[in-house]
Design an enzyme around this catalytic site. Structure first.
Site, PDB file in Angstrom:
ATOM      1  N   ASP A   1       0.731  -1.317  -0.060  1.00  0.00           N
ATOM      2  CA  ASP A   1      -0.004   0.123  -0.060  1.00  0.00           C
ATOM      3  C   ASP A   1       0.919   1.217  -0.112  1.00  0.00           C
ATOM      4  OD1 ASP A   1      -2.721   1.361   0.774  1.00  0.00           O
ATOM      5  OD2 ASP A   1      -1.476   2.327   2.079  1.00  0.00           O
TER       6      ASP A   1
ATOM      7  N   TYR B   1       2.475  10.250  -0.433  1.00  0.00           N
ATOM      8  CA  TYR B   1       3.640   9.870   0.384  1.00  0.00           C
ATOM      9  C   TYR B   1       4.994  10.106   0.018  1.00  0.00           C
ATOM     10  CZ  TYR B   1       0.293   6.623   2.465  1.00  0.00           C
ATOM     11  OH  TYR B   1      -1.168   6.165   3.036  1.00  0.00           O
TER      12      TYR B   1
ATOM     13  N   HIS C   1      -7.809   9.462  -1.869  1.00  0.00           N
ATOM     14  CA  HIS C   1      -7.020   9.219  -0.619  1.00  0.00           C
ATOM     15  C   HIS C   1      -7.772  10.243   0.504  1.00  0.00           C
ATOM     16  CE1 HIS C   1      -2.880   9.413   1.359  1.00  0.00           C
ATOM     17  NE2 HIS C   1      -3.635   8.933   2.159  1.00  0.00           N
TER      18      HIS C   1
ATOM     19  N   LYS D   1      -3.019   5.895  -4.064  1.00  0.00           N
ATOM     20  CA  LYS D   1      -4.056   6.997  -3.860  1.00  0.00           C
ATOM     21  C   LYS D   1      -4.008   8.139  -4.426  1.00  0.00           C
ATOM     22  CE  LYS D   1      -3.952   4.857   0.718  1.00  0.00           C
ATOM     23  NZ  LYS D   1      -2.459   4.343   0.701  1.00  0.00           N
TER      24      LYS D   1
END
Length: 294
Positions: A47, A52, A108, A77
């Site tokens: 994931d 990120y 997200h 996401k």
């Protein structure tokens, strides 16, 4: 192999692995090795997210593992500032990951934000974004679409819209014994939406690791508190994505095959009354958590 092969079947018929590796808050230059270690240990779900900033490292780790792409479930996401550029954002993620398709692509956050500003669009919201995501399903570049951090009232808004033709396959939300969100999980289930739990270990320096109920139960089973927490989540019917960058911890967290919690064990954890949240919404220009999903 100690990692469980259990999967959950989504409303699309796809099978998502019960256990995955989370990569939120993993430091740069640690993610690739963590992904490789997880895949070599038997994990088959990774994931990540555009927000990120580590999709390329995740892709590098996947390549280095030697595990064939078709054996790996990749979740990523859509970033908040990309809500108006769904097709391009998808291509960006594919390029960074170095893959031809994504198994699961999530909105997200239900916040369609103006790039570079702490405000949301006046002429666009997550419902518009979802309708664009529905369209990319036909491209073959993404196999399942879903949402993350959606409270019940936002799910209701999305599902009620006449242009919503696809029910989200997944709602990825914070889930652990101190934030069990039973009403939201039940609503997800009632709509055929699978729940994936993030921060399922309570995050770094979790108060859970001083919880006597959990510690006593783990000791009585000869297991780590983390293993007990993951088994609890899977037993509740959701997939779990614990984050770690340490090879030994990744392997230990994955040692879930061949044993299960009893109904009495699960009841003890369910009875934990302490409450805390890891993830909040103060950094967003709008509220997305409303305190009514317990």
């Amino acid at each position: 192999m100690s990692v469980p092969s259990r999967t959950f079947t989504l409303n699309t018929g796809a099978k998502i692995p019960a256990l995955g590796l989370g990569t939120w808050q993993s430091k740069p230059n640690e993610v690739s090795a963590a992904v490789t270690a997880a895949l070599k240990a038997g994990y088959r779900h990774i994931d990540t997210a555009a927000a990120y900033g580590n999709e390329k490292e995740v892709g590098d780790g996947i390549k280095a593992s030697g595990v064939p792409r078709d054996q790996i479930w990749i979740t990523t996401k859509l970033h908040n500032p990309d809500h108006k550029r769904v097709p391009d954002a998808l291509n960006d993620s594919l390029a960074k990951l170095g893959v031809d398709y994504i198994d699961l692509w999530l909105i997200h956050w239900p916040a369609s934000m103006v790039p570079g500003e702490k405000k949301v669009y006046e002429d666009w919201d997550f419902v518009n974004t979802w309708h664009d995501m529905q369209k990319v399903l036909d491209s073959g570049k993404v196999r399942n679409i879903g949402v993350s951090n959606f409270a019940q009232r936002n799910l209701e808004k999305l599902l009620a819209h006449p242009d919503t033709k696809v029910v989200p396959a997944v709602n990825q939300i914070e889930l652990h014994p101190c934030n069990p969100s039973p009403k939201l999980v039940a609503f997800n289930t009632s709509k055929g939406i699978h729940s994936t739990g993030y921060s399922c270990l309570g995050s770094t320096d979790s108060p859970l690791y001083t919880n006597k109920t959990l510690l006593d139960l783990a000791a009585s089973l000869g297991k780590t508190p983390q293993q007990v927490l993951l088994q609890w989540g899977i037993a509740k019917g959701w997939s779990v994505i614990p984050k770690s960058v340490t090879k030994e911890r990744i392997e230990a967290n994955g040692a879930l095959a061949g044993w299960e919690l009893t109904a009495d064990d699960i009841a003890k954890i369910d009875a934990i009354t302490d409450r805390f949240k890891v993830c909040h919404d103060e950094w967003l220009p709008i509220r997305v958590f409303f305190g009514d999903d317990e």
